[in-house]
Design a protein around this motif. Structure first.
Motif, PDB file in Angstrom:
ATOM      1  N   GLU A 186     166.683  79.631 -39.382  1.00  0.00           N
ATOM      2  CA  GLU A 186     165.566  78.692 -38.748  1.00  0.00           C
ATOM      3  C   GLU A 186     166.298  77.862 -37.835  1.00  0.00           C
ATOM      4  O   GLU A 186     166.015  77.661 -36.527  1.00  0.00           O
ATOM      5  CB  GLU A 186     164.787  77.909 -39.615  1.00  0.00           C
TER       6      GLU A 186
ATOM      7  N   ARG B 105     164.309  90.034 -38.797  1.00  0.00           N
ATOM      8  CA  ARG B 105     163.634  88.890 -38.172  1.00  0.00           C
ATOM      9  C   ARG B 105     164.325  87.748 -37.581  1.00  0.00           C
ATOM     10  O   ARG B 105     164.103  87.029 -36.855  1.00  0.00           O
ATOM     11  CB  ARG B 105     162.897  88.122 -39.394  1.00  0.00           C
TER      12      ARG B 105
ATOM     13  N   ASP C 242     156.599  88.468 -39.516  1.00  0.00           N
ATOM     14  CA  ASP C 242     156.373  88.559 -40.828  1.00  0.00           C
ATOM     15  C   ASP C 242     156.292  90.000 -41.466  1.00  0.00           C
ATOM     16  O   ASP C 242     156.584  90.276 -42.519  1.00  0.00           O
ATOM     17  CB  ASP C 242     155.027  88.069 -41.318  1.00  0.00           C
ATOM     18  N   LEU C 243     156.582  90.961 -40.337  1.00  0.00           N
ATOM     19  CA  LEU C 243     156.476  92.343 -40.610  1.00  0.00           C
ATOM     20  C   LEU C 243     157.864  92.991 -40.647  1.00  0.00           C
ATOM     21  O   LEU C 243     157.857  93.977 -40.926  1.00  0.00           O
ATOM     22  CB  LEU C 243     155.598  93.207 -39.460  1.00  0.00           C
TER      23      LEU C 243
ATOM     24  N   GLU D  37     163.870  86.227 -33.868  1.00  0.00           N
ATOM     25  CA  GLU D  37     163.765  84.782 -33.525  1.00  0.00           C
ATOM     26  C   GLU D  37     164.501  84.161 -32.713  1.00  0.00           C
ATOM     27  O   GLU D  37     164.572  83.329 -32.008  1.00  0.00           O
ATOM     28  CB  GLU D  37     163.572  84.191 -34.816  1.00  0.00           C
TER      29      GLU D  37
ATOM     30  N   ARG E 278     148.848  86.887 -39.904  1.00  0.00           N
ATOM     31  CA  ARG E 278     150.422  87.035 -39.996  1.00  0.00           C
ATOM     32  C   ARG E 278     150.865  87.128 -38.610  1.00  0.00           C
ATOM     33  O   ARG E 278     150.377  87.434 -37.446  1.00  0.00           O
ATOM     34  CB  ARG E 278     150.635  88.419 -40.627  1.00  0.00           C
ATOM     35  N   ARG E 279     152.056  86.471 -38.341  1.00  0.00           N
ATOM     36  CA  ARG E 279     152.956  86.712 -37.208  1.00  0.00           C
ATOM     37  C   ARG E 279     153.781  88.179 -37.210  1.00  0.00           C
ATOM     38  O   ARG E 279     153.924  88.719 -38.229  1.00  0.00           O
ATOM     39  CB  ARG E 279     153.995  85.421 -36.954  1.00  0.00           C
TER      40      ARG E 279
ATOM     41  N   GLY F  55     153.514  76.868 -36.484  1.00  0.00           N
ATOM     42  CA  GLY F  55     154.092  77.519 -37.707  1.00  0.00           C
ATOM     43  C   GLY F  55     154.757  76.430 -38.511  1.00  0.00           C
ATOM     44  O   GLY F  55     154.728  75.185 -38.140  1.00  0.00           O
TER      45      GLY F  55
END
Length: 397
Positions: A213, A67, A60-61, A71, A56-57, A251
């Motif tokens: 993204e 998130r 992901d948590l 990012e 996991r990255r 990824g």
């Protein structure tokens, strides 16, 4: 009487201190993959080491909102500055609960200065639960209300664009971003900024995709270009640096973009402009004599697709009365008329010829009206950036 020697507790070892510290510790690769985690954090999350390490990255948590922030802002800032401190986020436990924590992170770099490891420490912030629960309610309300979603998208988009453009002395600059959708964050970006007293950088580009993204890639791209431009006076080298950074990201995300990067330096009565293109549509030059030409950079490849991308450059003189226009392909790929034909470069050249000679504000104003006129035919975001040198005043009498 003999005095008994005091009984000392067993000496702690470094590994025991790490595993059972009163805070959560984990380490990740630069791409976010977890490589080490302590027992304290595993207990907080209700997970086993096998759940996280190597599979996991760190992102992901995190819940969706955190998130996106990680990012688009936290991760790029960390890689640029080497550390972040006291950032309030939440992590998800195995049963789906959200644990409020304060995050501190540092980057461990190798001898060549490249990041090798990211060390993250998480402090339990559950005592601030009342504040965190209020924040969660606000986020849930945002998810359920369309206007709130649009506001979030608009706010995030605004953080990815410069609040102001730093015009070099003796020039005029203008820019416009047209959103094709109010619900999604687009991938177009631009900037114009000083590097030294006699050198300015500019760029305009378009990343693949939309939403969170695309925002992550946009943010990484902007930070990388601005940082690389400080150390490189070669435009192609700046884009090569960006290509390397995007290639190193792993990824499932399609991490690539088209981009034009340029440098402006004083040159006689105007500026020398060098442009490097990575697969981006060519810039337009509207000259003081009314002629208009594309500045072709043939062969330039998409940035982030191949380990070694071909970068092409062109240099021109921007003199009094000249205007340079950069744009993204959302403009030239718009559909027009009943047959929904693409607008394309030939139509844009004709449009610009009807404006020349002009100024940056006038060209961008006309471009805004053009984009608005496409209506539903404009299916992608579009950005334009223009810079001009004012025409010399006419001689008296």
């Amino acid at each position: 009487m003999d005095v008994p020697e005091p009984v000392l507790p067993p000496e702690d070892d470094a590994e025991d201190i790490y595993e059972h510290a009163p805070v959560g510790h984990l380490s990740t690769r630069p791409d976010g993959l977890i490589v080490k985690v302590n027992a304290t954090l595993l207990r907080w999350l209700g997970r086993t080491r096998a759940d996280l390490v190597g599979s996991r990255r760190f992102a992901d948590l995190l819940p969706v909102g955190d998130r996106i922030y990680h990012e688009t802002h936290l991760s790029p800032l960390l890689l640029v500055h080497g550390e972040v401190n006291g950032i309030a986020v939440q992590v998800r436990t195995a049963d789906g609960a959200r644990l409020p924590v304060l995050l501190t992170a540092t980057v461990k770099a190798g001898a060549d200065g490249k990041p090798l490891l990211i060390r993250i420490t998480l402090f339990d912030a559950r005592e601030r639960r009342a504040y965190e629960e209020e924040l969660l309610r606000a986020r849930k309300a945002a998810d359920s209300e369309r206007d709130r979603v649009q506001w979030l998208a608009t706010t995030l988009q605004s953080t990815l664009l410069p609040p102001v453009l730093a015009a070099p002395p003796g020039t005029e600059v203008a820019a416009h971003y047209h959103h094709a959708s109010a619900d999604e964050v687009g991938g177009d970006f631009y900037d114009l900024f000083p590097l030294t007293e006699h050198r300015w950088g500019l760029f305009l580009g378009d990343v693949c995709g939309k939403g969170a993204e695309a925002a992550a890639i946009t943010s990484l791209t902007r930070y990388t270009l601005r940082a690389a431009a400080v150390y490189n006076t070669d435009c192609a080298a700046v884009l090569t640096n960006l290509n390397t950074v995007l290639n190193q990201e792993s990824g499932s995300l399609a991490r690539f973009c088209t981009v034009i990067f340029g440098l402006l330096t004083p040159d006689g009565d105007g500026y020398a402009v060098t442009l490097a293109s990575g697969g981006h549509p060519p810039a337009l030059l509207l000259r003081a004599d009314g002629t208009v030409d594309y500045l072709p950079t043939p062969g330039g490849q998409l940035i982030g697709v191949l380990p070694e991308a071909t970068i092409t450059t062109v240099t021109v003189h921007l003199g009094p009365g000249d205007t340079l226009l950069l744009y993204t392909d959302g403009l030239t790929e718009a559909h027009t008329g009943r047959d929904r034909e693409r607008y394309e470069e030939a139509a844009l050249l004709t449009f610009a010829a009807g404006l020349a000679p002009s100024t940056a504000p006038a060209v961008v104003h006309a471009a805004r009206r053009l984009l608005a006129g496409f209506g539903a035919g404009l299916e992608d975001d579009a950005a334009v950036l223009a810079i001009s040198v004012p025409a010399a005043p006419a001689p008296p009498g």
